[in-house]
Design an enzyme around this catalytic site. Structure first.
Site, mmCIF file in Angstrom:
data_model
loop_
_atom_site.group_PDB
_atom_site.id
_atom_site.type_symbol
_atom_site.label_atom_id
_atom_site.label_comp_id
_atom_site.label_asym_id
_atom_site.label_seq_id
_atom_site.Cartn_x
_atom_site.Cartn_y
_atom_site.Cartn_z
ATOM 1 N N LYS A 177 53.944 42.238 36.856
ATOM 2 C CA LYS A 177 54.830 41.876 37.923
ATOM 3 C C LYS A 177 56.313 42.006 37.716
ATOM 4 O O LYS A 177 56.994 42.725 38.454
ATOM 5 C CB LYS A 177 54.468 40.574 38.506
ATOM 6 C CG LYS A 177 53.430 40.610 39.247
ATOM 7 C CD LYS A 177 53.080 39.183 40.160
ATOM 8 C CE LYS A 177 51.708 39.192 40.857
ATOM 9 N NZ LYS A 177 51.362 37.966 41.447
ATOM 10 N N LYS B 28 48.141 42.297 47.623
ATOM 11 C CA LYS B 28 48.846 42.360 48.661
ATOM 12 C C LYS B 28 50.589 43.259 48.421
ATOM 13 O O LYS B 28 51.067 43.737 48.881
ATOM 14 C CB LYS B 28 49.555 40.799 49.198
ATOM 15 C CG LYS B 28 50.110 39.870 48.135
ATOM 16 C CD LYS B 28 50.808 38.936 48.875
ATOM 17 C CE LYS B 28 51.836 37.996 48.072
ATOM 18 N NZ LYS B 28 50.936 37.256 47.071
ATOM 19 N N LYS C 293 42.870 46.668 41.923
ATOM 20 C CA LYS C 293 42.415 45.631 43.019
ATOM 21 C C LYS C 293 42.908 45.701 44.027
ATOM 22 O O LYS C 293 44.296 45.910 44.196
ATOM 23 C CB LYS C 293 42.457 44.150 42.228
ATOM 24 C CG LYS C 293 43.879 43.724 41.918
ATOM 25 C CD LYS C 293 43.979 42.214 41.681
ATOM 26 C CE LYS C 293 45.290 41.689 41.958
ATOM 27 N NZ LYS C 293 45.618 40.253 42.243
HETATM 28 N N1 AQP Z 1 41.172 41.981 44.815
HETATM 29 C C1 AQP Z 1 40.559 40.677 44.704
HETATM 30 N N2 AQP Z 1 39.556 40.463 44.419
HETATM 31 C C2 AQP Z 1 39.202 39.406 44.309
HETATM 32 N N3 AQP Z 1 39.583 38.172 44.003
HETATM 33 C C3 AQP Z 1 40.943 38.137 44.329
HETATM 34 N N4 AQP Z 1 41.977 37.475 44.667
HETATM 35 C C4 AQP Z 1 43.188 38.079 44.972
HETATM 36 N N5 AQP Z 1 42.782 39.127 44.935
HETATM 37 C C5 AQP Z 1 41.543 39.562 44.617
HETATM 38 C C6 AQP Z 1 41.831 35.970 44.231
HETATM 39 O O1 AQP Z 1 42.408 35.232 45.582
HETATM 40 C C7 AQP Z 1 42.787 33.997 45.121
HETATM 41 C C8 AQP Z 1 44.305 33.656 45.595
HETATM 42 O O2 AQP Z 1 45.182 34.446 44.919
HETATM 43 P P1 AQP Z 1 46.589 34.343 45.177
HETATM 44 O O3 AQP Z 1 47.209 33.061 45.859
HETATM 45 O O4 AQP Z 1 47.150 35.060 43.911
HETATM 46 O O5 AQP Z 1 46.829 35.354 46.383
HETATM 47 P P2 AQP Z 1 47.603 36.663 46.692
HETATM 48 O O6 AQP Z 1 49.093 36.377 46.000
HETATM 49 O O7 AQP Z 1 47.670 37.172 48.087
HETATM 50 O O8 AQP Z 1 46.975 37.654 45.473
HETATM 51 P P3 AQP Z 1 47.247 39.049 45.389
HETATM 52 O O9 AQP Z 1 46.921 40.063 46.589
HETATM 53 O O10 AQP Z 1 46.569 39.412 44.121
HETATM 54 O O11 AQP Z 1 48.772 38.926 44.914
HETATM 55 P P4 AQP Z 1 49.614 39.740 44.175
HETATM 56 O O12 AQP Z 1 49.526 41.165 44.780
HETATM 57 O O13 AQP Z 1 50.909 39.121 44.447
HETATM 58 O O14 AQP Z 1 49.257 39.738 43.041
HETATM 59 C C9 AQP Z 1 42.798 34.058 43.490
HETATM 60 O O15 AQP Z 1 41.574 33.209 43.188
HETATM 61 C C10 AQP Z 1 42.774 35.467 43.135
HETATM 62 O O16 AQP Z 1 41.968 35.660 41.979
#
Ligand code: AQP
Length: 332
Positions: A112, A198, A195
């Site tokens: 990030k 967002k 993966k």
């Molecule tokens: N693609 C995924 N597959 C399985 N599990 C996932 N999680 C996130 N993406 C996947 C799981 O969701 C939970 C909450 O994660 P978070 O609070 O980090 O949510 P987020 O920020 O919206 O997730 P993102 O999309 O992964 O954010 P960025 O892009 O900012 O990194 C966690 O248990 C996570 O493992």
């Protein structure tokens, strides 16, 4: 009952399918068998700039989605992280126990911060895994249901709990990750080598649970597959098709092997059409239930207030014990 703890960020707009299948779905199941604590992690959200009014709205929206997904406030403790000040308090303690090099090795931070550039990367983002350690240890959680991307942070939690216990006496439960192999990583529909996320996904590759069902169906139908025609679960050779099979398996309750059999001799279009329908069937009531909670903010806030009270009772006890072990003079 063994205890579980997990959290999710109050993301703008909507949870995505990866959040739901990788984490939230397991949370719903675990409330039946575990003493479950789940929270909306607004302290983590401010590691990047947030508009205050939007953050407040997104926090309620996240809680509404968790309830819509099936969390039951009578079966679990659902709360907002900032309502329990012990998180920030134990977070500081854990910062002082973490090596700078150790924190620097967290791959999520490396990814990030590389994207954001060092001027836009906050120290909060750097120490966010350490705050997460505090989140988990405060509740003496035995298991932490998360997606694969969080495994390294749970390892850090284990290391710090063990270190604290060894230096200052048994205080914290050393937790295990709870990661379901099948849904540990849901992939982007347009680029199944990354993966679903967002921040990294393109809009077409990301299924937002609160999107118009029509949009969701369209995204599923235009998912990237491959030039072959066989519907077979093979993540290395056929990542796109395998991802669709995983999602369909969870939504229908059928095993991947059953689905492979069902689609024998059929084209990708058949799988996509069915999956689009399954997705619409899932998201339509989910959207309605979320909206119902949003339309009644008083009920929602009352649920969260009760959750915070239950959470604080546990967190305060753990923090008091940790402060005592550290040697902080108690306030009279
Ligand atoms: N693609 C995924 N597959 C399985 N599990 C996932 N999680 C996130 N993406 C996947 C799981 O969701 C939970 C909450 O994660 P978070 O609070 O980090 O949510 P987020 O920020 O919206 O997730 P993102 O999309 O992964 O954010 P960025 O892009 O900012 O990194 C966690 O248990 C996570 O493992």
């Amino acid at each position: 009952r063994p205890r579980v703890l997990s959290g999710i960020q109050p993301t703008a707009g909507s949870f995505h399918l990866g959040n739901y299948l990788g984490a939230v779905r397991q949370w719903v199941a675990l409330q039946e068998t575990h003493d479950a604590f789940y929270m909306v992690v607004d302290l983590h959200a401010i590691t990047i700039p947030q508009d205050p009014a939007e953050l407040r709205a997104n926090t309620r929206l996240a809680a509404a989605q968790l309830l819509a997904a099936g969390l039951d406030p009578d079966r679990c403790t659902l709360f907002i992280q900032s309502h329990v000040p012990e998180h920030a308090q134990l977070g500081w303690v854990m910062n002082c126990l973490t090596g700078f090099g150790e924190a620097s090795r967290m791959t999520q931070f490396k990814d990030k911060s590389a994207k954001q550039g060092s001027d836009r990367t906050t120290v909060g983002l750097f120490t966010y895994p350490v705050l997460q350690v505090a989140d988990i240890l405060l509740y003496q959680a035995h298991q932490v249901p998360v997606g694969e991307d969080q495994r390294q942070h749970i390892e850090l939690t284990r290391d710090l709990a063990t270190r604290f216990n060894a230096r200052l006496g048994e205080t914290f439960t050393v937790p295990e990750p709870y990661i379901l192999k099948e849904t540990a990583k849901i992939y982007d529909l347009q680029d199944p080598s990354i993966k679903m996320s967002k921040s990294a996904s393109t809009p077409k590759g990301l299924i937002n649970l609160l999107d118009e069902p029509k949009t969701t169906a369209k995204k599923v139908k235009s998912a990237v597959t491959d030039t072959d025609t066989v519907i077979r679960f093979d993540p290395a050779e056929k990542p796109g098709v395998s991802n669709l099979l995983t999602i369909s398996s969870v939504l229908t309750g059928k095993s991947v092997a059953e689905l492979e059999k069902e689609y024998e001799g059929k084209m990708y279009g058949a799988l996509k059409t069915d999956l689009a329908e399954q997705m619409v069937e899932f998201v339509t009531p989910f959207r309605e239930r979320t909206q119902a909670y949003l339309d009644d903010p008083e009920t929602l806030d009352a649920i969260l207030a009760k959750g915070a009270e239950k959470a604080r009772a546990v967190a305060a006890e753990t923090l008091a014990q940790a402060y005592d072990r550290i040697g902080f003079l108690p306030a009279k």
